[in-house]
Motif scaffolding. Structure first.
Motif, PDB file in Angstrom:
ATOM      1  N   ASP A   4       0.867  -1.179   0.000  1.00  0.00           N
ATOM      2  CA  ASP A   4       0.000   0.000   0.000  1.00  0.00           C
ATOM      3  C   ASP A   4       0.900   1.224   0.000  1.00  0.00           C
ATOM      4  OD1 ASP A   4      -2.048   1.782   0.141  1.00  0.00           O
ATOM      5  OD2 ASP A   4      -2.665   1.272   2.183  1.00  0.00           O
ATOM      6  N   ASP A   5       1.001   1.873  -1.158  1.00  0.00           N
ATOM      7  CA  ASP A   5       1.846   3.056  -1.242  1.00  0.00           C
ATOM      8  C   ASP A   5       1.040   4.343  -1.125  1.00  0.00           C
ATOM      9  OD1 ASP A   5       0.616   2.911  -3.658  1.00  0.00           O
ATOM     10  OD2 ASP A   5       2.421   3.184  -4.860  1.00  0.00           O
ATOM     11  N   ASN A   6      -0.181   4.225  -0.624  1.00  0.00           N
ATOM     12  CA  ASN A   6      -1.016   5.382  -0.388  1.00  0.00           C
ATOM     13  C   ASN A   6      -0.499   6.115   0.847  1.00  0.00           C
ATOM     14  OD1 ASN A   6      -3.053   6.773  -1.507  1.00  0.00           O
ATOM     15  ND2 ASN A   6      -4.695   5.430  -0.812  1.00  0.00           N
ATOM     16  N   LEU A   7      -0.394   7.415   0.780  1.00  0.00           N
ATOM     17  CA  LEU A   7       0.113   8.164   1.913  1.00  0.00           C
ATOM     18  C   LEU A   7      -0.957   8.419   2.970  1.00  0.00           C
ATOM     19  CD1 LEU A   7       2.341  10.754   0.028  1.00  0.00           C
ATOM     20  CD2 LEU A   7       3.045   8.663   1.174  1.00  0.00           C
ATOM     21  N   LEU A   8      -2.205   8.463   2.559  1.00  0.00           N
ATOM     22  CA  LEU A   8      -3.301   8.729   3.490  1.00  0.00           C
ATOM     23  C   LEU A   8      -4.059   7.454   3.811  1.00  0.00           C
ATOM     24  CD1 LEU A   8      -4.829  12.004   2.023  1.00  0.00           C
ATOM     25  CD2 LEU A   8      -3.616  11.766   4.175  1.00  0.00           C
ATOM     26  N   PRO A   9      -4.597   7.359   5.029  1.00  0.00           N
ATOM     27  CA  PRO A   9      -5.476   6.224   5.334  1.00  0.00           C
ATOM     28  C   PRO A   9      -6.757   6.318   4.507  1.00  0.00           C
ATOM     29  CG  PRO A   9      -4.772   7.364   7.344  1.00  0.00           C
ATOM     30  CD  PRO A   9      -4.328   8.191   6.185  1.00  0.00           C
ATOM     31  N   SER A  10      -7.497   5.251   4.482  1.00  0.00           N
ATOM     32  CA  SER A  10      -8.750   5.251   3.721  1.00  0.00           C
ATOM     33  C   SER A  10      -9.761   6.191   4.386  1.00  0.00           C
ATOM     34  CB  SER A  10      -9.310   3.836   3.630  1.00  0.00           C
ATOM     35  OG  SER A  10      -9.639   3.378   4.927  1.00  0.00           O
ATOM     36  N   ALA A  11     -10.843   6.501   3.652  1.00  0.00           N
ATOM     37  CA  ALA A  11     -11.833   7.468   4.135  1.00  0.00           C
ATOM     38  C   ALA A  11     -12.518   6.984   5.412  1.00  0.00           C
ATOM     39  CB  ALA A  11     -12.865   7.726   3.046  1.00  0.00           C
ATOM     40  N   ASP A  12     -12.853   5.693   5.486  1.00  0.00           N
ATOM     41  CA  ASP A  12     -13.510   5.201   6.703  1.00  0.00           C
ATOM     42  C   ASP A  12     -12.572   5.242   7.899  1.00  0.00           C
ATOM     43  OD1 ASP A  12     -12.030   3.214   5.446  1.00  0.00           O
ATOM     44  OD2 ASP A  12     -13.235   1.589   6.300  1.00  0.00           O
ATOM     45  N   GLU A  13     -11.274   4.987   7.685  1.00  0.00           N
ATOM     46  CA  GLU A  13     -10.308   5.100   8.774  1.00  0.00           C
ATOM     47  C   GLU A  13     -10.166   6.551   9.227  1.00  0.00           C
ATOM     48  OE1 GLU A  13      -6.612   3.317   7.657  1.00  0.00           O
ATOM     49  OE2 GLU A  13      -7.530   1.362   7.293  1.00  0.00           O
ATOM     50  N   LEU A  14     -10.181   7.486   8.260  1.00  0.00           N
ATOM     51  CA  LEU A  14     -10.116   8.900   8.618  1.00  0.00           C
ATOM     52  C   LEU A  14     -11.344   9.323   9.424  1.00  0.00           C
ATOM     53  CD1 LEU A  14      -8.678  10.584   5.405  1.00  0.00           C
ATOM     54  CD2 LEU A  14      -7.585  10.426   7.637  1.00  0.00           C
ATOM     55  N   ALA A  30     -13.404  10.873  14.759  1.00  0.00           N
ATOM     56  CA  ALA A  30     -14.290  10.684  15.907  1.00  0.00           C
ATOM     57  C   ALA A  30     -13.496  10.626  17.206  1.00  0.00           C
ATOM     58  CB  ALA A  30     -15.118   9.416  15.727  1.00  0.00           C
ATOM     59  N   VAL A  31     -12.284  10.119  17.151  1.00  0.00           N
ATOM     60  CA  VAL A  31     -11.436  10.033  18.343  1.00  0.00           C
ATOM     61  C   VAL A  31     -10.920  11.405  18.736  1.00  0.00           C
ATOM     62  CG1 VAL A  31      -9.281   9.087  19.258  1.00  0.00           C
ATOM     63  CG2 VAL A  31     -10.764   7.657  17.857  1.00  0.00           C
ATOM     64  N   SER A  32     -10.397  12.163  17.749  1.00  0.00           N
ATOM     65  CA  SER A  32      -9.825  13.480  18.038  1.00  0.00           C
ATOM     66  C   SER A  32      -9.955  14.359  16.806  1.00  0.00           C
ATOM     67  CB  SER A  32      -8.358  13.333  18.435  1.00  0.00           C
ATOM     68  OG  SER A  32      -7.752  14.589  18.537  1.00  0.00           O
ATOM     69  N   LYS A  33     -10.367  15.589  17.022  1.00  0.00           N
ATOM     70  CA  LYS A  33     -10.506  16.539  15.912  1.00  0.00           C
ATOM     71  C   LYS A  33      -9.145  17.066  15.441  1.00  0.00           C
ATOM     72  CE  LYS A  33     -14.956  16.518  15.704  1.00  0.00           C
ATOM     73  NZ  LYS A  33     -15.608  15.883  14.604  1.00  0.00           N
ATOM     74  N   ASP A  34      -8.116  16.947  16.267  1.00  0.00           N
ATOM     75  CA  ASP A  34      -6.789  17.460  15.918  1.00  0.00           C
ATOM     76  C   ASP A  34      -5.967  16.475  15.078  1.00  0.00           C
ATOM     77  OD1 ASP A  34      -7.332  19.734  17.374  1.00  0.00           O
ATOM     78  OD2 ASP A  34      -6.412  18.963  19.213  1.00  0.00           O
ATOM     79  N   ILE A  35      -6.447  15.256  14.966  1.00  0.00           N
ATOM     80  CA  ILE A  35      -5.618  14.228  14.316  1.00  0.00           C
ATOM     81  C   ILE A  35      -5.577  14.369  12.795  1.00  0.00           C
ATOM     82  CG2 ILE A  35      -7.284  12.363  13.986  1.00  0.00           C
ATOM     83  CD1 ILE A  35      -5.018  10.607  15.347  1.00  0.00           C
ATOM     84  N   ILE A  36      -6.660  14.840  12.162  1.00  0.00           N
ATOM     85  CA  ILE A  36      -6.689  14.966  10.700  1.00  0.00           C
ATOM     86  C   ILE A  36      -5.666  15.999  10.217  1.00  0.00           C
ATOM     87  CG2 ILE A  36      -8.129  15.520   8.694  1.00  0.00           C
ATOM     88  CD1 ILE A  36      -8.775  12.830   9.996  1.00  0.00           C
ATOM     89  N   PRO A  37      -5.605  17.210  10.803  1.00  0.00           N
ATOM     90  CA  PRO A  37      -4.552  18.140  10.372  1.00  0.00           C
ATOM     91  C   PRO A  37      -3.142  17.589  10.598  1.00  0.00           C
ATOM     92  CG  PRO A  37      -6.213  19.313  11.628  1.00  0.00           C
ATOM     93  CD  PRO A  37      -6.524  17.856  11.739  1.00  0.00           C
ATOM     94  N   TRP A  38      -2.971  16.822  11.695  1.00  0.00           N
ATOM     95  CA  TRP A  38      -1.662  16.229  11.960  1.00  0.00           C
ATOM     96  C   TRP A  38      -1.313  15.204  10.876  1.00  0.00           C
ATOM     97  CZ3 TRP A  38      -0.004  11.247  13.054  1.00  0.00           C
ATOM     98  CH2 TRP A  38       1.311  11.122  13.503  1.00  0.00           C
ATOM     99  N   ILE A  39      -2.287  14.380  10.498  1.00  0.00           N
ATOM    100  CA  ILE A  39      -2.060  13.378   9.445  1.00  0.00           C
ATOM    101  C   ILE A  39      -1.752  14.071   8.120  1.00  0.00           C
ATOM    102  CG2 ILE A  39      -3.198  11.609   8.041  1.00  0.00           C
ATOM    103  CD1 ILE A  39      -4.579  10.642  10.575  1.00  0.00           C
ATOM    104  N   MET A  40      -2.473  15.137   7.811  1.00  0.00           N
ATOM    105  CA  MET A  40      -2.224  15.864   6.563  1.00  0.00           C
ATOM    106  C   MET A  40      -0.808  16.459   6.552  1.00  0.00           C
ATOM    107  SD  MET A  40      -4.855  15.401   4.735  1.00  0.00           S
ATOM    108  CE  MET A  40      -4.699  16.592   3.447  1.00  0.00           C
ATOM    109  N   LYS A  41      -0.397  17.011   7.683  1.00  0.00           N
ATOM    110  CA  LYS A  41       0.955  17.578   7.783  1.00  0.00           C
ATOM    111  C   LYS A  41       2.006  16.489   7.596  1.00  0.00           C
ATOM    112  CE  LYS A  41       3.985  19.887  11.040  1.00  0.00           C
ATOM    113  NZ  LYS A  41       4.184  20.191  12.445  1.00  0.00           N
ATOM    114  N   ARG A  42       1.798  15.340   8.251  1.00  0.00           N
ATOM    115  CA  ARG A  42       2.752  14.230   8.127  1.00  0.00           C
ATOM    116  C   ARG A  42       2.784  13.691   6.693  1.00  0.00           C
ATOM    117  NH1 ARG A  42       6.418  14.199  11.784  1.00  0.00           N
ATOM    118  NH2 ARG A  42       6.880  12.100  11.139  1.00  0.00           N
ATOM    119  N   THR A  43       1.630  13.677   6.033  1.00  0.00           N
ATOM    120  CA  THR A  43       1.561  13.208   4.650  1.00  0.00           C
ATOM    121  C   THR A  43       2.348  14.135   3.730  1.00  0.00           C
ATOM    122  OG1 THR A  43      -0.596  12.236   5.070  1.00  0.00           O
ATOM    123  CG2 THR A  43      -0.017  12.614   2.789  1.00  0.00           C
TER     124      THR A  43
END
Length: 136
Positions: A25-35, A40-53
């Motif tokens: 899996d060479d996709n940099l982002l997790p799938s939509a359902d995982e996102l 749902a766990v934390s609102k701050d995690i999506i911007p962090w994932i985008m920055k890391r990506t």
């Protein structure tokens, strides 16, 4: 960029088969359902994932640029080495032919002729050997 599946099967003489399944899996982002689950766990995690990506993508681009630079430097080095070797071979051949000419002028016709003939044969065999190596 997507998932790639690979399946390898190896069979030995006894009939035993080993099967290996690999998923790349060479996709940099997790799938939509995982996102959605992560959001749902934390609102701050999506911007962090985008920055890391973005950081990962920049690192991949830099890595590829560095690989290209190394390959170009290696090509330049080989080219420079081959050119220098050719110039040195030419200088040595001229020196040997000049030495044989000197020997012929000073009464050593046999030795000078053998020396010149050997030099010419050596040069021709070297170029034939180089051409054969290039063809393979």
């Amino acid at each position: 960029m997507a998932k790639k599946a690979e399946q390898n099967k190896v069979c030995d003489k006894t009939g035993l088969t080993l099967e290996q399944n690999t998923v790349y899996d060479d996709n940099l982002l997790p799938s939509a359902d995982e996102l959605a689950k992560l959001d749902a766990v934390s609102k701050d995690i999506i911007p962090w994932i985008m920055k890391r990506t973005e950081m990962e993508q920049d690192a991949r681009i830099k890595f590829n640029e560095d690989r290209m630079k190394i390959a170009q430097d290696d090509f330049k080095h080989v080219h420079r080495y081959n050119f220098t070797a050719l110039i040195m071979a030419f200088i040595i051949a001229i020196a040997f032919l000049a030495a044989s000419f000197y020997l012929i002028l000073h009464g050593q016709e046999t030795i000078g002729t053998i020396f010149a003939g050997g030099t010419v044969v050596l040069i021709v065999s070297y170029f034939l050997k180089a051409k054969n190596k290039e063809v393979k």
